[in-house]
Design an enzyme around this catalytic site. Structure first.
Site, mmCIF file in Angstrom:
data_model
loop_
_atom_site.group_PDB
_atom_site.id
_atom_site.type_symbol
_atom_site.label_atom_id
_atom_site.label_comp_id
_atom_site.label_asym_id
_atom_site.label_seq_id
_atom_site.Cartn_x
_atom_site.Cartn_y
_atom_site.Cartn_z
ATOM 1 N N ALA A 1 5.961 -3.344 -7.416
ATOM 2 C CA ALA A 1 4.646 -2.227 -6.668
ATOM 3 C C ALA A 1 4.901 -0.555 -7.297
ATOM 4 O O ALA A 1 6.444 -0.699 -8.345
ATOM 5 C CB ALA A 1 5.331 -1.547 -5.357
ATOM 6 N N LYS A 2 4.235 0.371 -7.223
ATOM 7 C CA LYS A 2 5.201 1.889 -7.392
ATOM 8 C C LYS A 2 4.416 2.555 -6.303
ATOM 9 O O LYS A 2 2.839 2.511 -6.188
ATOM 10 C CB LYS A 2 4.197 2.536 -9.048
ATOM 11 C CG LYS A 2 5.299 3.002 -9.546
ATOM 12 C CD LYS A 2 6.836 2.741 -10.049
ATOM 13 C CE LYS A 2 7.144 3.789 -11.217
ATOM 14 N NZ LYS A 2 8.611 2.903 -11.746
ATOM 15 N N GLY A 3 5.138 4.306 -5.808
ATOM 16 C CA GLY A 3 4.106 4.884 -5.371
ATOM 17 C C GLY A 3 4.532 6.663 -5.946
ATOM 18 O O GLY A 3 5.445 6.819 -7.115
#
EC number: 1.4.1.3
Length: 411
Positions: A101-103
């Site tokens: 994931a990444k944000g």
């Protein structure tokens, strides 16, 4: 070619090597969930400001999704998507039970006060709290964020879900952070470098190193290489570059940067053009800064035999091809800089167990994971007659594909 296009290209190449069918390939490429939220906060002057936040959850076939949250003005969906996918492969390469994931939030942290950053972080957490969690998606610090940011996320999340120390990693030690986490990415880079050099009958001692980037990762890499007898002959950051053919005194350089905030005017070395750093004569080049720094314009002039990708996507595909034809050996980012997420995994395990490890145990376990991963990559390279980058991608994609198939998701 941007980071997303390059990552997709590497993935598709690995898929062809593995002979994956098109249906499975498509299911592995498409993100599980893409989140976009608007975060409106009151500024210190009483005005309102709105920022756009993103969280891309790429894959959870092997476990909870894992990836950083970055605060940077150029955060955009394509970049976040590419980095989320990269995290899926990175966690699979070192065989920790996570997906990717990444944000990020499109903002300039230096233009915001501490209280404004706190409000922004808490509002962002309020918007995504029901989509993250200890066994769902575990954020961590990234560019423009730090342990304090994670403390705010933990606190805000806990208001909704009760005390949940394992919901984020990279926390302050006092709130359940792991010993050794600050140095983890840099230490992992050094363990990866040692594994590569050993395979070529070499060691760090006596070799010359050039390091681009002198933030958390670059400074730890420099410090640890120096301790092992490596000669660091040039270093750069956003403030400039410094060189010394006899070797820079890294302890003095760190002290100088802490006192002055920059590398320039360091008495133990000479100023050099930062644009010439990547092509400076050395044995090992370690880009620790931004992506795309090695490209078709400068690749032919790179003199290093070994290139260790401590940054994400520092080498364009065109440069990759040029460097490989020259006999360069590139240790890919999805493996080389996986030390940070590996120790994040150790932190998560400690939080779930409620039992803190000694720093020596953290470092020893990290070395085991990085060394084992390198040998697994080399085995893939030998099986498929491919580069280290494709060996790493093939290893990672195969692990995720197997988990996906076992779950019955590929249909």
């Amino acid at each position: 070619m941007n980071a997303l296009a390059a990552t997709n290209r590497n993935f598709r190449h690995a898929s062809r090597i593995l002979g994956l069918d098109s249906k499975l390939e498509k299911s592995l490429l498409i993100p599980f969930r893409e989140i976009k939220v608007e975060c409106t906060i009151p500024k210190d002057d009483g005005s309102l400001a709105t920022y756009v936040g993103f969280r891309v959850q790429h894959d959870n076939a092997r476990g909870p999704m894992k990836g950083g949250i970055r605060y940077h003005p150029e955060v955009d969906p394509d970049e976040v998507n590419a980095l989320a996918q990269l995290m899926t492969w990175k966690t699979a390469v070192v065989d920790i039970p996570y997906g990717g994931a990444k944000g990020g939030i499109g903002c300039t942290p230096k233009d915001l006060s501490m209280s404004e950053l706190e409000r922004l972080t808490r509002v962002f957490t309020q918007k995504i709290h029901d989509l993250i969690g200890t066994h769902t998606d575990v954020p961590a610090p990234d560019m423009g964020t730090n342990a304090q940011t994670m403390a705010w996320i933990l606190d805000e999340y806990s208001k909704f879900h009760g005390h949940s120390p394992a919901v984020v990693t990279g926390k302050p030690i006092a709130l359940g952070g792991s010993l050794g986490r600050e140095a983890a990415t840099g230490r992992g880079v050094v363990f990866a470098t040692e594994a590569l050099l050993a395979q070529h009958g070499k060691s760090i001692k006596g070799l010359t190193f050039v390091i681009q980037g002198f933030g958390n990762v670059g400074s730890w890499v420099a410090r640890l290489i120096g301790e092992r007898g490596g000669k660091i002959i040039a270093v750069s950051d956003v403030t400039g570059a410094v060189k010394n053919q006899n070797g820079l005194d890294i302890v003095d350089l760190l002290r100088h940067k802490e006192e002055t905030g920059c590398l320039t005017n360091f008495s133990g070395g000479d100023h050099m053009d930062p644009n010439e750093l990547l092509t400076h004569e050395c044995d090992v080049l370690i880009p620790c800064a931004l992506g795309g720094v090695l490209n078709k314009e400068n690749a032919a002039d790179v003199k290093a035999k070994f290139i260790i990708e401590a940054a994400n996507h520092p080498t364009d595909p065109e440069a990759d091809e040029i460097l490989s034809k020259k006999g360069g050996v590139i240790l890919p980012d999805i493996y080389a800089n996986a030390g940070g997420v590996t120790v994040s995994y150790f932190e998560w395990v400690q939080n779930i167990q409620g039992f803190m490890w000694e720093e020596e145990k953290v470092n020893n376990e990290l070395q085991k994971y990085m060394t084992k991963a390198f040998h697994n990559i080399k085995a893939m390279c030998q099986s498929h007659n491919c580069s280290l980058r494709m060996g790493a991608f093939t290893l990672a994609v195969n692990r995720v594909a197997c988990a996906t198939t076992l779950r019955g998701w590929e249909a």
